[in-house]
Design a protein around this motif. Structure first.
Motif, PDB file in Angstrom:
ATOM      1  N   ALA A 104     -22.385 -26.358 -16.951  1.00  0.00           N
ATOM      2  CA  ALA A 104     -21.481 -26.450 -15.800  1.00  0.00           C
ATOM      3  C   ALA A 104     -20.165 -27.053 -16.280  1.00  0.00           C
ATOM      4  O   ALA A 104     -20.119 -28.175 -16.756  1.00  0.00           O
ATOM      5  CB  ALA A 104     -22.107 -27.309 -14.708  1.00  0.00           C
ATOM      6  N   ARG A 120     -17.032 -28.520 -10.446  1.00  0.00           N
ATOM      7  CA  ARG A 120     -17.755 -27.940 -11.579  1.00  0.00           C
ATOM      8  C   ARG A 120     -18.201 -26.528 -11.233  1.00  0.00           C
ATOM      9  O   ARG A 120     -18.772 -26.286 -10.170  1.00  0.00           O
ATOM     10  CB  ARG A 120     -18.962 -28.794 -11.968  1.00  0.00           C
ATOM     11  N   SER A 121     -17.941 -25.613 -12.150  1.00  0.00           N
ATOM     12  CA  SER A 121     -18.421 -24.246 -11.989  1.00  0.00           C
ATOM     13  C   SER A 121     -19.885 -24.182 -12.430  1.00  0.00           C
ATOM     14  O   SER A 121     -20.334 -25.020 -13.210  1.00  0.00           O
ATOM     15  CB  SER A 121     -17.567 -23.289 -12.821  1.00  0.00           C
ATOM     16  N   PRO A 122     -20.638 -23.198 -11.932  1.00  0.00           N
ATOM     17  CA  PRO A 122     -22.073 -23.158 -12.238  1.00  0.00           C
ATOM     18  C   PRO A 122     -22.352 -22.779 -13.690  1.00  0.00           C
ATOM     19  O   PRO A 122     -21.527 -22.145 -14.355  1.00  0.00           O
ATOM     20  CB  PRO A 122     -22.597 -22.087 -11.274  1.00  0.00           C
ATOM     21  N   SER A 123     -23.516 -23.180 -14.176  1.00  0.00           N
ATOM     22  CA  SER A 123     -23.952 -22.794 -15.512  1.00  0.00           C
ATOM     23  C   SER A 123     -24.561 -21.394 -15.465  1.00  0.00           C
ATOM     24  O   SER A 123     -24.902 -20.883 -14.405  1.00  0.00           O
ATOM     25  CB  SER A 123     -24.992 -23.792 -16.025  1.00  0.00           C
TER      26      SER A 123
END
Length: 320
Positions: A104, A120-123
């Motif tokens: 993330a 936070r962008s997703p993993s």
């Protein structure tokens, strides 16, 4: 590469809290096709965020991970009601073979008169393949040793030490009791010693003779010895992954540490996976640049320490 995400998840919308009721959402498009170790691949990120903010990737959020951000570009933001949308093109490198999770990633938001915010962008999951295709993948082979290397430097040092011991013994036998040999210490600073060692490797016939494994063993030895002598890092006892995490102790910038990690990963492929680099001489030149960057960080730290000591002495009224 076998797709690890269904197509429906390739465009994944993941909201992330920003401040109060405001939210930031990300639409991630993972890379397509086969991904190979240390090669740059692209990740498309579409961000939607409150119109008063501007947004940018937090490059430091990937420090210590198995991925590095080689660069990024962004489109102009577009207004969509009370939100703005913006598309980012991330250029990423992976440094771990097999299936890995791209973490993330952090994003910084800023606006005039407002406190900075984070999201936070997703993993997502990717698979990194070896940098070359193997035609003998099913062939059974004997276990190959880590490396075969003749330590000519140690052998020469041992011969010199034996010759010196014999000379001292003969002097004592001639009645010169009380003679003491002063211990010799190399007066060169670590950076100068590293450059001299690197010059010896570059001037050797190893690369021209196709002995790339020995050549890259020498290059990495130069780097590891320098880090041990300059920063007291036990680099000769560490794996590449462990050493990459310890590089933060040098005070060098993120770009230098990422380049160093890439160099060590490439050297491992040459030493252990029979990878043939396109230009070994350019890697040696790149190592010289890395040594210069680390030396600049060391000089900066020494200057800061001297300034702090001078300030402390001044505060005591000039007393040592």
């Amino acid at each position: 590469m076998t797709r690890l995400l269904p197509l429906a998840l390739a465009l994944l919308l993941a909201p992330a809290p920003c401040r109060g009721e405001e939210t930031v959402s990300f639409r991630i498009t993972p890379p397509a096709g086969k991904l190979r170790l240390a090669e740059v691949f692209r990740v498309k990120v579409e961000a939607s965020y409150p119109e008063k903010y501007s947004i940018s990737p937090d490059t430091a959020s990937l420090a210590g991970e198995d991925f590095g951000l080689a660069g990024w570009s962004a489109s102009s933001p577009k207004a969509a009601g009370a939100l703005k949308t913006q598309t980012f093109d991330l250029r990423v490198q992976g440094f771990a073979l097999g299936i890995s999770t791209f973490p993330a990633m952090g994003w910084k938001l800023s606006a005039p008169g407002a406190e900075p915010a984070e999201a936070r962008s997703p993993s997502f999951v990717v698979e990194l393949l070896a940098p070359f295709e193997r035609s003998d993948a099913n062939e059974i082979r004997d276990i190959y040793p880590p490396f075969r290397y003749t330590p000519w430097g140690w052998l020469l040092g041992g011969l010199l030490a034996a010759a010196g011991a014999a000379w001292l013994y003969n002097l004592r036998r001639r009645g010169q009791a009380g003679f003491a040999a002063a211990a010799w210490r190399d007066p060169r600073p670590p950076y100068r010693r590293a450059l001299d060692r690197l010059s010896g490797i570059k001037g050797s016939p190893l690369a021209a003779a196709g002995r790339l494994k020995e050549y890259y063993i020498g290059l990495t030895a130069v780097l590891r010895l320098y880090l041990a002598e300059e920063f007291s890092i036990s680099a000769d006892l560490m794996t590449t992954s462990d050493l990459a995490r310890e590089l933060k102790r040098t005070g060098a910038d993120l770009k230098t540490t990422l380049k160093t990690r890439e160099f060590l990963q490439k050297a491992d492929l040459v030493k252990f996976a029979k990878f043939v680099p396109a230009d070994a001489a350019s890697d040696a030149a790149g190592l010289e640049g890395l040594l210069a960057d680390f030396n600049a960080a060391a000089e900066k730290a020494r200057a800061a320490a001297l300034a702090a000591a001078a300030a402390a002495q001044a505060a005591r009224g000039g007393k040592p």
